[in-house]
Design an enzyme around this catalytic site. Structure first.
Site, short mmCIF file in Angstrom:
data_model
loop_
_atom_site.label_atom_id
_atom_site.label_comp_id
_atom_site.label_asym_id
_atom_site.label_seq_id
_atom_site.Cartn_x
_atom_site.Cartn_y
_atom_site.Cartn_z
N HIS A 163 0.83 -1.20 0.00
CA HIS A 163 0.00 0.00 0.00
C HIS A 163 0.87 1.25 0.00
O HIS A 163 2.08 1.19 0.21
CB HIS A 163 -0.94 0.02 1.22
N LYS A 167 -0.59 4.88 4.53
CA LYS A 167 -1.50 3.95 5.22
C LYS A 167 -1.02 3.73 6.65
O LYS A 167 0.16 3.47 6.89
CB LYS A 167 -1.57 2.62 4.47
#
Length: 274
Positions: A163, A167
């Site tokens: 990600h 995040k």
């Protein structure tokens, strides 16, 4: 207007955030393209003290006054769509219970205690709660369970997720969802077999482990790989999110699904009828 044609009234939390704006944009697209529209957006919310509260917020032609009071706008039959953070979600869920609103919970990073509270609340209101709102991820999660059941412990399982660098939680809720499905297919409990990353002299890999690994960097929207590695062959299930709009579209699909549903905890698997 009959109940079957009455639009679902949507409330978007975290409306100025990246996912909040995408949810509003997904609603705007539906409002432009479908007549009669199956939904209406009745409120866009942010936390108290957030810049912009009380002012107009326009996303893809959809114009709303940004509010900071869920209590003032939530009502029976409305559906709250939430891509925020666990602490904010738990507060909003309590309001939903008091107001009789339904809930699409897209937040990740809950502790075990917080998850228990969410499950308690789901007995009182209709709620869709999934670690990933993508249609593709939902289908692949079911596939992962089947593959694990067929291959069994002869294949080692490793889950790798990647990600963007902003995040906050790791591993992703989606990776944990894949891991839970694999554990179910293997007829075991994830708590007993999960290994989160490896470091040092770990020794030979024991049978039955499910390895879970997180990568963070750049602007990766979300990549997930479920690797089944056997002797002489391996199977990889992979999902790559090219655009976060897929999560917003899935959330709206979930909101429409909740129309007329009794209290209970639903997932994207239910939404897709799998």
């Amino acid at each position: 207007m009959s109940s079957s044609t009455t639009p679902v009234e949507i409330i978007v939390l975290g409306a100025q955030g990246r996912m909040g704006r995408m949810v509003l944009a997904a609603c705007a697209k539906i409002l432009r393209e479908k007549h009669p529209a199956p939904l209406s957006v009745i409120a866009a919310l942010e936390a108290k003290g957030t810049p912009g509260v009380g002012q107009k917020l326009t996303v893809d032609g959809l114009e709303l006054t940004l509010s900071d009071s869920l209590e003032a706008v939530a009502k029976p039959g409305s559906v709250i769509v939430d891509f925020t953070v666990p602490e904010a979600s738990l507060i909003a869920l309590e309001v939903a219970v008091r107001k009789g609103a339904a809930y699409v919970l897209c937040t990740t990073g809950f502790t075990a205690e917080q998850k228990s509270r969410v499950e308690e609340i789901s007995r009182r209101i209709p709620m869709v709660w999934s670690p990933n709102m993508s249609v593709g991820v939902t289908v692949l999660t079911k596939v992962a369970e089947t593959v694990a059941r067929v291959l069994g412990e002869d294949f080692d399982v490793e889950i790798i997720e990647a990600h963007h660098n902003q995040k906050k939680d790791a591993p992703s809720g989606t990776a944990l969802g894949f891991a839970e499905s694999v554990a179910k297919g293997l007829e075991t409990s994830l708590d007993k077999v999960a290994v989160y990353g490896r470091h040092g002299l770990t020794g030979a890999r024991p049978k039955g482990e499910i390895g879970i690994h997180a990568v963070r960097g750049g602007d990766i929207a979300g990549d997930h790989t479920v690797l089944f590695a056997g002797d002489g062959e391996r199977v990889e299930l992979r999902h790559m999110a090219h655009d976060r709009r897929i999560f917003a579209s899935g959330a709206i699909r979930a909101a429409l699904f909740l129309k007329g549903k009794p209290p209970g905890l639903y997932t994207m698997t239910d939404v897709l009828g799998l």
